[in-house]
Design a protein around this motif. Structure first.
Motif, mmCIF file in Angstrom:
data_model
loop_
_atom_site.group_PDB
_atom_site.id
_atom_site.type_symbol
_atom_site.label_atom_id
_atom_site.label_comp_id
_atom_site.label_asym_id
_atom_site.label_seq_id
_atom_site.Cartn_x
_atom_site.Cartn_y
_atom_site.Cartn_z
ATOM 1 N N LEU A 163 0.808 -1.178 0.074
ATOM 2 C CA LEU A 163 0.037 -0.036 -0.037
ATOM 3 C C LEU A 163 0.854 1.351 -0.153
ATOM 4 O O LEU A 163 1.735 1.466 0.859
ATOM 5 C CB LEU A 163 -1.011 0.100 1.196
ATOM 6 N N PRO A 164 0.627 2.128 -0.885
ATOM 7 C CA PRO A 164 1.427 3.418 -0.946
ATOM 8 C C PRO A 164 1.203 4.263 0.160
ATOM 9 O O PRO A 164 1.588 5.180 0.452
ATOM 10 C CB PRO A 164 1.231 4.158 -2.199
ATOM 11 N N VAL A 165 -0.293 4.123 0.599
ATOM 12 C CA VAL A 165 -0.776 4.794 1.813
ATOM 13 C C VAL A 165 -1.492 4.442 2.721
ATOM 14 O O VAL A 165 -1.667 2.976 2.383
ATOM 15 C CB VAL A 165 -1.624 6.171 1.326
ATOM 16 N N LEU A 166 -1.822 4.557 3.795
ATOM 17 C CA LEU A 166 -2.577 3.759 4.833
ATOM 18 C C LEU A 166 -4.078 4.598 4.866
ATOM 19 O O LEU A 166 -4.119 5.679 5.454
ATOM 20 C CB LEU A 166 -1.865 4.091 6.214
ATOM 21 N N PRO A 167 -4.924 3.722 4.502
ATOM 22 C CA PRO A 167 -6.487 4.329 4.632
ATOM 23 C C PRO A 167 -6.968 3.991 5.884
ATOM 24 O O PRO A 167 -6.967 2.777 6.547
ATOM 25 C CB PRO A 167 -7.240 3.462 3.726
ATOM 26 N N LEU A 168 -7.516 5.131 6.531
ATOM 27 C CA LEU A 168 -7.990 4.791 7.964
ATOM 28 C C LEU A 168 -9.645 5.389 7.889
ATOM 29 O O LEU A 168 -9.699 6.598 7.561
ATOM 30 C CB LEU A 168 -7.278 5.389 9.230
ATOM 31 N N PRO A 169 -10.599 4.696 8.568
ATOM 32 C CA PRO A 169 -11.959 5.333 8.644
ATOM 33 C C PRO A 169 -11.766 6.595 9.569
ATOM 34 O O PRO A 169 -10.940 6.393 10.563
ATOM 35 C CB PRO A 169 -12.709 4.221 9.145
ATOM 36 N N ALA A 170 -12.505 7.805 9.294
ATOM 37 C CA ALA A 170 -12.680 8.792 10.220
ATOM 38 C C ALA A 170 -11.267 9.424 10.395
ATOM 39 O O ALA A 170 -11.015 9.974 11.567
ATOM 40 C CB ALA A 170 -13.387 8.293 11.456
ATOM 41 N N ASN A 171 -10.255 9.540 9.727
ATOM 42 C CA ASN A 171 -9.042 10.139 9.704
ATOM 43 C C ASN A 171 -8.322 9.263 10.879
ATOM 44 O O ASN A 171 -7.273 9.993 11.025
ATOM 45 C CB ASN A 171 -9.199 11.325 9.871
ATOM 46 N N GLY A 172 -8.759 8.184 11.494
ATOM 47 C CA GLY A 172 -7.797 7.511 12.253
ATOM 48 C C GLY A 172 -8.152 8.440 13.893
ATOM 49 O O GLY A 172 -7.057 8.233 14.684
ATOM 50 N N ASP A 173 -9.112 9.120 14.109
ATOM 51 C CA ASP A 173 -9.022 9.762 15.227
ATOM 52 C C ASP A 173 -9.478 9.268 16.543
ATOM 53 O O ASP A 173 -9.529 9.879 17.512
ATOM 54 C CB ASP A 173 -10.142 10.986 14.955
ATOM 55 N N GLN A 174 -9.805 7.869 16.481
ATOM 56 C CA GLN A 174 -10.248 7.258 17.575
ATOM 57 C C GLN A 174 -9.108 7.164 18.689
ATOM 58 O O GLN A 174 -8.110 7.166 18.130
ATOM 59 C CB GLN A 174 -10.686 5.948 17.175
ATOM 60 N N THR A 175 -9.711 7.136 19.905
ATOM 61 C CA THR A 175 -8.764 7.342 20.718
ATOM 62 C C THR A 175 -8.167 5.957 21.443
ATOM 63 O O THR A 175 -9.236 5.308 21.555
ATOM 64 C CB THR A 175 -9.249 8.298 21.948
ATOM 65 N N HIS A 176 -7.273 5.592 21.524
ATOM 66 C CA HIS A 176 -6.789 4.312 21.982
ATOM 67 C C HIS A 176 -5.766 4.268 23.228
ATOM 68 O O HIS A 176 -4.937 5.448 23.296
ATOM 69 C CB HIS A 176 -6.145 3.574 20.836
ATOM 70 N N GLN A 177 -5.824 3.239 23.967
ATOM 71 C CA GLN A 177 -4.824 3.130 25.114
ATOM 72 C C GLN A 177 -4.306 1.831 25.134
ATOM 73 O O GLN A 177 -4.550 0.786 25.763
ATOM 74 C CB GLN A 177 -5.479 3.215 26.421
ATOM 75 N N PRO A 178 -3.442 1.375 24.097
ATOM 76 C CA PRO A 178 -2.647 0.166 23.655
ATOM 77 C C PRO A 178 -2.003 -0.369 24.749
ATOM 78 O O PRO A 178 -1.158 0.357 25.537
ATOM 79 C CB PRO A 178 -1.814 0.367 22.498
ATOM 80 N N VAL A 179 -2.328 -1.853 25.071
ATOM 81 C CA VAL A 179 -1.759 -2.492 26.226
ATOM 82 C C VAL A 179 -1.128 -3.668 25.653
ATOM 83 O O VAL A 179 -1.698 -4.444 24.971
ATOM 84 C CB VAL A 179 -2.871 -2.686 27.369
ATOM 85 N N HIS A 180 -0.022 -3.981 26.121
ATOM 86 C CA HIS A 180 1.040 -5.101 25.676
ATOM 87 C C HIS A 180 0.339 -6.328 26.448
ATOM 88 O O HIS A 180 -0.048 -6.426 27.450
ATOM 89 C CB HIS A 180 2.280 -4.915 26.403
ATOM 90 N N VAL A 181 0.119 -7.407 25.292
ATOM 91 C CA VAL A 181 -0.528 -8.635 25.697
ATOM 92 C C VAL A 181 0.186 -9.162 27.124
ATOM 93 O O VAL A 181 -0.296 -9.975 27.592
ATOM 94 C CB VAL A 181 -0.463 -9.441 24.631
ATOM 95 N N ASP A 182 1.509 -9.047 27.172
ATOM 96 C CA ASP A 182 2.102 -9.775 28.555
ATOM 97 C C ASP A 182 1.553 -9.159 29.738
ATOM 98 O O ASP A 182 1.785 -9.642 30.759
ATOM 99 C CB ASP A 182 3.853 -9.645 28.241
ATOM 100 N N ASP A 183 1.253 -7.805 29.658
ATOM 101 C CA ASP A 183 0.821 -7.223 30.761
ATOM 102 C C ASP A 183 -0.594 -7.785 31.352
ATOM 103 O O ASP A 183 -0.800 -7.966 32.240
ATOM 104 C CB ASP A 183 0.562 -5.635 30.900
ATOM 105 N N ILE A 184 -1.575 -8.428 30.243
ATOM 106 C CA ILE A 184 -2.829 -9.188 30.494
ATOM 107 C C ILE A 184 -2.402 -10.475 31.327
ATOM 108 O O ILE A 184 -3.001 -10.667 32.216
ATOM 109 C CB ILE A 184 -3.566 -9.064 29.224
ATOM 110 N N GLY A 185 -1.420 -10.874 30.508
ATOM 111 C CA GLY A 185 -1.073 -12.292 31.194
ATOM 112 C C GLY A 185 -0.588 -12.235 32.615
ATOM 113 O O GLY A 185 -0.874 -13.070 33.506
ATOM 114 N N ALA A 186 0.212 -10.988 32.995
ATOM 115 C CA ALA A 186 0.807 -10.871 34.345
ATOM 116 C C ALA A 186 -0.433 -10.828 35.118
ATOM 117 O O ALA A 186 -0.339 -11.083 36.413
ATOM 118 C CB ALA A 186 1.567 -9.835 34.375
#
Length: 291
Positions: A163-186
């Protein structure tokens, strides 16, 4: 561990075994279960298989998703409700009959008492089945989960090769708080003991950012920077409606609604109840996603 071969479930299994717990993985793959020690067959769509699957267990941890999640295929009963809602009720009944002490359910942030979207309706139904079961109950609600085996960031990084560009719905303005999967395991590993906390806990990483920022950063780190192109939600929804009838669709309207949600967590209660140092997003990505 129901769903222990998946992305989140696999990390939970590793954390439990590292801390000395004996873990049996329940899988819908009957052949795998028959051929390998440490596995049992259990199908979330078939309640007759779930009793034998959890027999003798002290704790049941559920992190089971339907194939090709979050792209539903109702004709195969691969939907949020069949797994997170009705499927959880089936598994709870089997766990109670088997004398299970504690039940841990991996849900998702954003669940309210009056959900309108299928994803949240299913999770709420599952959460209520767990918290009203009479068992020691813990519900863990993760925000956006990432890690070496995730099917979100890694899928986009792979697709960026073409892909020459990255298409994102709604301009990718959604707010996220990404959590690493190992933290869930812990956290789940700390939730096994009889005196460990019960109730509903949200978990997210220490950083909040837009979907756009999250993906742009990951692509730069992987050596594949791309310009983001806005896709209007109405246009994306029309495209999803056209693709839904196809076998193995790339997107569905429910999956699009899922992508347009904000996924942020209130982590104060979690941090007071568990001994956990949440992984910063940059450090988590650099641990595996480098050029």
């Amino acid at each position: 561990m129901v769903g222990g071969r998946g992305f989140i479930g696999g990390a939970i299994v590793e954390a439990l075994r590292a801390d000395g717990w004996q873990v049996t993985v329940v899988t819908h793959n009957a052949r795998l279960a028959a051929q390998h020690a440490g596995y049992r067959w259990g199908d979330m769509l078939d309640p007759t298989t779930l009793g034998p699957a959890v027999e003798g267990a002290d704790v049941v941890v559920q992190s089971a998703n339907f194939p090709n999640y979050p792209f539903e295929r109702p004709q195969l009963h691969h939907t949020f409700m069949e797994y997170d809602g009705i499927g959880t009720e089936r598994l709870i009944r089997a766990a109670k009959a088997a004398g299970v002490r504690r039940y841990v359910f991996i849900s998702g942030v954003g669940v309210t008492d009056t959900p309108t979207k299928p994803y949240y309706q299913a999770l709420l139904r599952g959460e209520r089945a767990v918290t009203e079961s009479g068992l020691e109950a813990m519900v863990l609600r993760p925000a956006f989960v990432y890690g070496p085996r995730d099917n979100g960031i890694n899928r986009i990084v792979r697709a960026a090769r073409f892909l020459p560009v990255l298409p994102l719905p709604a301009n990718g303005d959604q707010t996220h708080q990404p959590v690493h999967v190992d933290d869930i395991g812990a956290v789940v590993s700390q939730a096994m003991d009889p005196d460990s906390p019960q109730g509903v806990f949200e978990i997210g990483g220490p950083d909040r950012m837009s979907m756009r920022h999250m993906m742009e950063f990951a692509l730069r780190l992987a050596g594949k920077p791309r310009r983001v192109v806005n896709v209007a939600p109405g246009f994306a929804r029309s495209g999803a409606r056209l693709l839904e009838p196809l076998p193995g669709p790339l997107i569905t309207r429910n999956a699009l609604d899922f992508m347009l949600e904000d996924f942020v967590a209130d982590i104060e209660t979690l941090q007071k109840s568990f001994d956990i140092q949440l992984t910063p997003f940059e450090a988590g990505l650099r641990s595996y996603l480098v050029r």
